[in-house]
Design a protein around this motif. Structure first.
Motif, PDB file in Angstrom:
ATOM      1  N   VAL A   1      -0.593  18.476  30.733  1.00  0.00           N
ATOM      2  CA  VAL A   1      -1.143  18.099  29.430  1.00  0.00           C
ATOM      3  C   VAL A   1      -2.456  17.368  29.648  1.00  0.00           C
ATOM      4  N   THR A   2      -3.485  17.766  28.906  1.00  0.00           N
ATOM      5  CA  THR A   2      -4.783  17.102  28.989  1.00  0.00           C
ATOM      6  C   THR A   2      -4.949  16.120  27.832  1.00  0.00           C
ATOM      7  N   VAL A   3      -5.917  15.255  27.982  1.00  0.00           N
ATOM      8  CA  VAL A   3      -6.244  14.302  26.912  1.00  0.00           C
ATOM      9  C   VAL A   3      -6.615  15.071  25.644  1.00  0.00           C
ATOM     10  N   GLU A   4      -7.332  16.149  25.790  1.00  0.00           N
ATOM     11  CA  GLU A   4      -7.741  16.947  24.636  1.00  0.00           C
ATOM     12  C   GLU A   4      -6.533  17.491  23.867  1.00  0.00           C
ATOM     13  N   MET A   5      -5.502  17.906  24.576  1.00  0.00           N
ATOM     14  CA  MET A   5      -4.294  18.410  23.922  1.00  0.00           C
ATOM     15  C   MET A   5      -3.625  17.299  23.120  1.00  0.00           C
ATOM     16  N   ILE A   6      -3.608  16.086  23.667  1.00  0.00           N
ATOM     17  CA  ILE A   6      -3.010  14.952  22.956  1.00  0.00           C
ATOM     18  C   ILE A   6      -3.810  14.639  21.699  1.00  0.00           C
ATOM     19  N   VAL A   7      -5.136  14.640  21.824  1.00  0.00           N
ATOM     20  CA  VAL A   7      -5.989  14.379  20.660  1.00  0.00           C
ATOM     21  C   VAL A   7      -5.740  15.438  19.585  1.00  0.00           C
ATOM     22  N   ASP A   8      -5.611  16.687  19.984  1.00  0.00           N
ATOM     23  CA  ASP A   8      -5.362  17.762  19.023  1.00  0.00           C
ATOM     24  C   ASP A   8      -4.052  17.545  18.277  1.00  0.00           C
ATOM     25  N   ILE A   9      -2.995  17.213  19.002  1.00  0.00           N
ATOM     26  CA  ILE A   9      -1.697  16.964  18.363  1.00  0.00           C
ATOM     27  C   ILE A   9      -1.790  15.752  17.438  1.00  0.00           C
ATOM     28  N   MET A  10      -2.428  14.678  17.903  1.00  0.00           N
ATOM     29  CA  MET A  10      -2.558  13.479  17.068  1.00  0.00           C
ATOM     30  C   MET A  10      -3.364  13.777  15.807  1.00  0.00           C
ATOM     31  N   ALA A  11      -4.415  14.570  15.930  1.00  0.00           N
ATOM     32  CA  ALA A  11      -5.246  14.901  14.765  1.00  0.00           C
ATOM     33  C   ALA A  11      -4.458  15.693  13.725  1.00  0.00           C
ATOM     34  N   ASN A  12      -3.581  16.536  14.196  1.00  0.00           N
ATOM     35  CA  ASN A  12      -2.797  17.365  13.276  1.00  0.00           C
ATOM     36  C   ASN A  12      -1.555  16.663  12.741  1.00  0.00           C
ATOM     37  N   GLU A  13      -0.923  15.847  13.569  1.00  0.00           N
ATOM     38  CA  GLU A  13       0.361  15.269  13.178  1.00  0.00           C
ATOM     39  C   GLU A  13       0.305  13.789  12.795  1.00  0.00           C
ATOM     40  N   PHE A  14      -0.766  13.105  13.185  1.00  0.00           N
ATOM     41  CA  PHE A  14      -0.873  11.676  12.877  1.00  0.00           C
ATOM     42  C   PHE A  14      -2.356  11.322  12.670  1.00  0.00           C
ATOM     43  N   PRO A  15      -3.016  11.986  11.718  1.00  0.00           N
ATOM     44  CA  PRO A  15      -4.448  11.775  11.526  1.00  0.00           C
ATOM     45  C   PRO A  15      -4.816  10.345  11.133  1.00  0.00           C
ATOM     46  N   GLU A  16      -3.884   9.635  10.482  1.00  0.00           N
ATOM     47  CA  GLU A  16      -4.182   8.253  10.071  1.00  0.00           C
ATOM     48  C   GLU A  16      -4.473   7.375  11.300  1.00  0.00           C
ATOM     49  N   PHE A  17      -3.767   7.641  12.374  1.00  0.00           N
ATOM     50  CA  PHE A  17      -3.968   6.866  13.600  1.00  0.00           C
ATOM     51  C   PHE A  17      -5.368   7.107  14.166  1.00  0.00           C
ATOM     52  N   LEU A  18      -5.733   8.382  14.316  1.00  0.00           N
ATOM     53  CA  LEU A  18      -7.058   8.684  14.874  1.00  0.00           C
ATOM     54  C   LEU A  18      -8.175   8.204  13.968  1.00  0.00           C
ATOM     55  N   LEU A  19      -7.975   8.291  12.661  1.00  0.00           N
ATOM     56  CA  LEU A  19      -8.991   7.814  11.728  1.00  0.00           C
ATOM     57  C   LEU A  19      -9.200   6.311  11.881  1.00  0.00           C
ATOM     58  N   ALA A  20      -8.117   5.560  12.009  1.00  0.00           N
ATOM     59  CA  ALA A  20      -8.234   4.105  12.188  1.00  0.00           C
ATOM     60  C   ALA A  20      -8.964   3.775  13.488  1.00  0.00           C
ATOM     61  N   VAL A  21      -8.673   4.491  14.554  1.00  0.00           N
ATOM     62  CA  VAL A  21      -9.353   4.255  15.833  1.00  0.00           C
ATOM     63  C   VAL A  21     -10.839   4.607  15.718  1.00  0.00           C
ATOM     64  N   ALA A  22     -11.137   5.737  15.092  1.00  0.00           N
ATOM     65  CA  ALA A  22     -12.531   6.158  14.933  1.00  0.00           C
ATOM     66  C   ALA A  22     -13.317   5.176  14.070  1.00  0.00           C
ATOM     67  N   GLU A  23     -12.719   4.715  12.984  1.00  0.00           N
ATOM     68  CA  GLU A  23     -13.401   3.747  12.116  1.00  0.00           C
ATOM     69  C   GLU A  23     -13.678   2.441  12.861  1.00  0.00           C
ATOM     70  N   GLU A  24     -12.689   1.961  13.596  1.00  0.00           N
ATOM     71  CA  GLU A  24     -12.871   0.718  14.354  1.00  0.00           C
ATOM     72  C   GLU A  24     -13.972   0.885  15.399  1.00  0.00           C
ATOM     73  N   ASN A  25     -13.988   2.019  16.073  1.00  0.00           N
ATOM     74  CA  ASN A  25     -15.015   2.289  17.080  1.00  0.00           C
ATOM     75  C   ASN A  25     -16.400   2.321  16.441  1.00  0.00           C
ATOM     76  N   TYR A  26     -16.511   2.952  15.277  1.00  0.00           N
ATOM     77  CA  TYR A  26     -17.786   3.024  14.566  1.00  0.00           C
ATOM     78  C   TYR A  26     -18.261   1.627  14.161  1.00  0.00           C
ATOM     79  N   ILE A  27     -17.365   0.851  13.582  1.00  0.00           N
ATOM     80  CA  ILE A  27     -17.727  -0.498  13.127  1.00  0.00           C
ATOM     81  C   ILE A  27     -18.173  -1.364  14.299  1.00  0.00           C
ATOM     82  N   ARG A  28     -17.437  -1.317  15.403  1.00  0.00           N
ATOM     83  CA  ARG A  28     -17.820  -2.112  16.583  1.00  0.00           C
ATOM     84  C   ARG A  28     -19.161  -1.669  17.141  1.00  0.00           C
ATOM     85  N   GLY A  29     -19.388  -0.367  17.195  1.00  0.00           N
ATOM     86  CA  GLY A  29     -20.667   0.145  17.685  1.00  0.00           C
ATOM     87  C   GLY A  29     -21.820  -0.256  16.790  1.00  0.00           C
ATOM     88  N   TYR A  30     -21.616  -0.167  15.482  1.00  0.00           N
ATOM     89  CA  TYR A  30     -22.637  -0.555  14.510  1.00  0.00           C
ATOM     90  C   TYR A  30     -22.937  -2.047  14.641  1.00  0.00           C
TER      91      TYR A  30
END
Length: 82
Positions: free
Chosen positions: A42-71
């Motif tokens: 299993v690759t990291v990409e496969m995990i991201v794909d499953i998370m995006a399809n089955e638990f998008p709220e989690f990835l969205l929260a991580v992406a938003e936090e990353n964006y805010i910290r970077g900004y």
């Protein structure tokens, strides 16, 4: 954007095979994702794909936090550059 440019911007970490022996959660995640993809490795990409399809709220929260910290870091860098 041309296809070659997109390939240059791909994160190589996504292609890394995940070692399930690092932690119990990784073991569970690799087993789950491996079953969904019918793959033993299993690759990291496969995990991201499953998370995006089955638990998008989690990835969205991580992406938003990353964006805010970077900004915020960018604003701080600009204020110190003056």
């Amino acid at each position: 954007m041309n296809k070659d440019k997109v390939c240059e911007q791909t994160n190589p970490d996504l292609k890394e095979v995940v070692n399930p022996e690092d932690s119990p959660m990784k073991e569970w995640m690799v087993t789950y994702v491996g079953q969904r993809f019918d793959q033993e490795e299993v690759t990291v990409e496969m995990i991201v794909d499953i998370m995006a399809n089955e638990f998008p709220e989690f990835l969205l929260a991580v992406a938003e936090e990353n964006y805010i910290r970077g900004y915020s870091q960018g604003l701080e860098d600009i204020s110190h550059a003056k």
